[in-house]
Design a protein around this motif. Structure first.
Motif, PDB file in Angstrom:
ATOM      1  N   CYS A 204      -9.116   3.335  -0.713  1.00 51.88           N
ATOM      2  CA  CYS A 204      -8.161   1.678  -0.919  1.00 51.88           C
ATOM      3  C   CYS A 204      -7.117   2.329  -1.594  1.00 51.88           C
ATOM      4  N   HIS A 318      -4.132   5.417  -0.939  1.00 51.15           N
ATOM      5  CA  HIS A 318      -4.378   4.879   0.114  1.00 51.15           C
ATOM      6  C   HIS A 318      -6.087   5.239  -0.275  1.00 51.15           C
ATOM      7  N   THR A 369      -7.620  -1.679   4.981  1.00 52.31           N
ATOM      8  CA  THR A 369      -6.996  -1.417   6.323  1.00 52.31           C
ATOM      9  C   THR A 369      -6.030  -2.642   6.779  1.00 52.31           C
ATOM     10  N   SER A 373      -1.974  -2.727   8.067  1.00 50.21           N
ATOM     11  CA  SER A 373      -1.775  -3.351   9.362  1.00 50.21           C
ATOM     12  C   SER A 373      -0.040  -4.081   9.560  1.00 50.21           C
TER      13      SER A 373
END
Length: 420
Positions: A204, A318, A369, A373
């Motif tokens: 993350c 990320h 995630t 999105s």
């Protein structure tokens, strides 16, 4: 922390319990764009303008007790070397020989009278990084020794922690810490030593990890057991400081107050934790969760017998490395802890804190995630989560608001609420 500060925090806590809405006139926050957590472009802005321009913790002063002692530091993405000079000062240089770029030290830790590149033996002083020896100097035409010194970064020590800043024009560390010192100084952290450390690689963005520790809105949902939470988030009293720092003091829940035999959430008194206290601090620290954040990437949940620091390092847009390092006072007659043979009281604290960290960690990857999105269009932040907004405001100021695309910028609205 003095009685005035403790009294202010208690009054703020009573106000938080009693309020039925945010304070009158408090700004309505717009959604935070998920691109700040998910886009490579914003990550690159941080890499270019945030991390090279702010003070970060690189290590501890006791790790380099004698002149010539050094350790290397690479978490800012460049090779740095922290070394104690012959005058006792702590210096930071780039671990980069000015001949062909080889490192001037190769071990992570060590001691050296001089810093000598192992490739061609160009040699530098530990004081000032001055170039003092060049083999076969006769083969260089007009070599200017003065401009071939080791490049420096700013370096200073506060509360036993070695801070570095790549920006040579940065404000002094004391000015950067500013009034947050009123929360940190009473714990006499320079006398403490590392108890143990853990590290996790989490898929993350670093801000996802940091934000998890900037609010207790989640606490009774993530950290409760058998329906009982240790803390009552409704009374959390927060303070916002200049330069992106903040504090959060959260009262114990009714069940925890009863368990400890206290008269109420505001019955703050020193408790016996079965270990040597680090300092004679207010009983508030024993009867609440008392935490501070040091911008940009450090969270410290204080305890009278010691405390961990949580540190978040971006690996890429990320991926984050999350470290937590616990500090306390070693037993009398010793100068360190053996992490493989901790006293049972410390083993118990380790199990408890590691479990809390695991509970926080379990949401981080799924949140990332979702941010990548189309399911999450923006992040609404409430009054109770204002420390998160404060972090993002300072990120923008450090990067330079004008460098950030308009749709990603944070409205700068919290200045009237800072404490000086």
């Amino acid at each position: 922390m003095d009685d005035l500060l403790v009294g202010k925090i208690k009054a703020d806590m009573a106000y938080e319990f009693a309020r039925t809405a945010p304070p009158e006139g408090f700004p309505a926050f717009h959604d935070i764009s998920t691109e700040r957590h998910a886009s490579r472009a914003f990550h690159e802005l941080e890499q270019e303008h945030l991390w090279p321009r702010t003070w970060v913790i690189a290590g501890r002063a006791e790790d380099i007790p004698e002149p010539g002692d050094y350790f290397t530091f690479g978490d800012l993405g460049v090779p740095l070397l922290i070394v104690r000079g012959t005058d006792g000062a702590v210096n930071c240089y780039y671990n980069t020989c000015q001949h062909r770029g080889a490192p001037v030290v190769r071990d992570e830790r060590g001691s050296a009278r001089r810093l000598r590149c192992q490739y061609h033996s160009w040699t530098y002083e530990v004081d000032g990084g001055t170039l003092v020896s060049v083999p076969d100097e006769r083969d260089f035409v007009d070599l200017d020794w003065e401009v071939r010194c080791l490049p420096r970064a700013k370096c200073d020590v506060y509360a036993g922690f070695v801070f570095v800043n790549r920006d040579l024009d940065a404000a002094p560390l004391a000015d950067f810490i500013g009034p947050l010192a009123e929360m940190i100084d009473p714990f006499e952290a320079a006398q403490m030593r590392e108890v143990y450390r853990e590290s996790r690689i989490i898929p993350c963005n670093w801000k996802v990890t940091a934000e998890a520790f900037l609010e207790v809105y989640h606490f009774r949902h993530i950290h409760s057991h058998d329906g009982v939470s240790v803390l009552d988030n409704r009374g959390a009293a927060m303070g916002l400081y200049p330069n992106g720092h903040s504090r959060m003091v959260t009262p114990y829940s009714k069940q925890n107050v009863q368990r400890l035999g206290l008269d109420g959430w505001d019955d703050w008194k020193q408790l016996d934790h079965g270990s040597t206290p680090t300092a004679d601090v207010s009983g508030m620290v024993d009867c609440t969760s008392t935490a501070v954040s040091i911008f940009p990437n450090v969270i410290i949940p204080f305890g009278r017998i010691g405390f961990p620091i949580n540190v978040f390092w971006p690996i890429d847009a990320h991926t984050t490395r999350l470290d937590w390092i616990y500090y306390g006072l070693p037993a009398e007659g010793t100068d360190r802890f053996d992490p493989d043979a901790l006293p049972e009281a410390w083993e118990s604290r380790k199990r408890s804190y590691d479990a809390i960290m695991a509970e926080d960690e379990m949401n981080m990857a799924p949140m990332q995630t979702s941010m990548e999105s189309p399911a999450l269009r923006g992040i609404p932040i409430n009054y109770q989560e204002r420390r998160i907004w404060h972090l993002h405001e300072q990120i923008d100021r450090t990067i330079g608001v004008e460098r950030i695309p308009e749709h990603l910028r944070m409205e700068q609205v919290l200045a009237p609420y800072l404490e000086y």
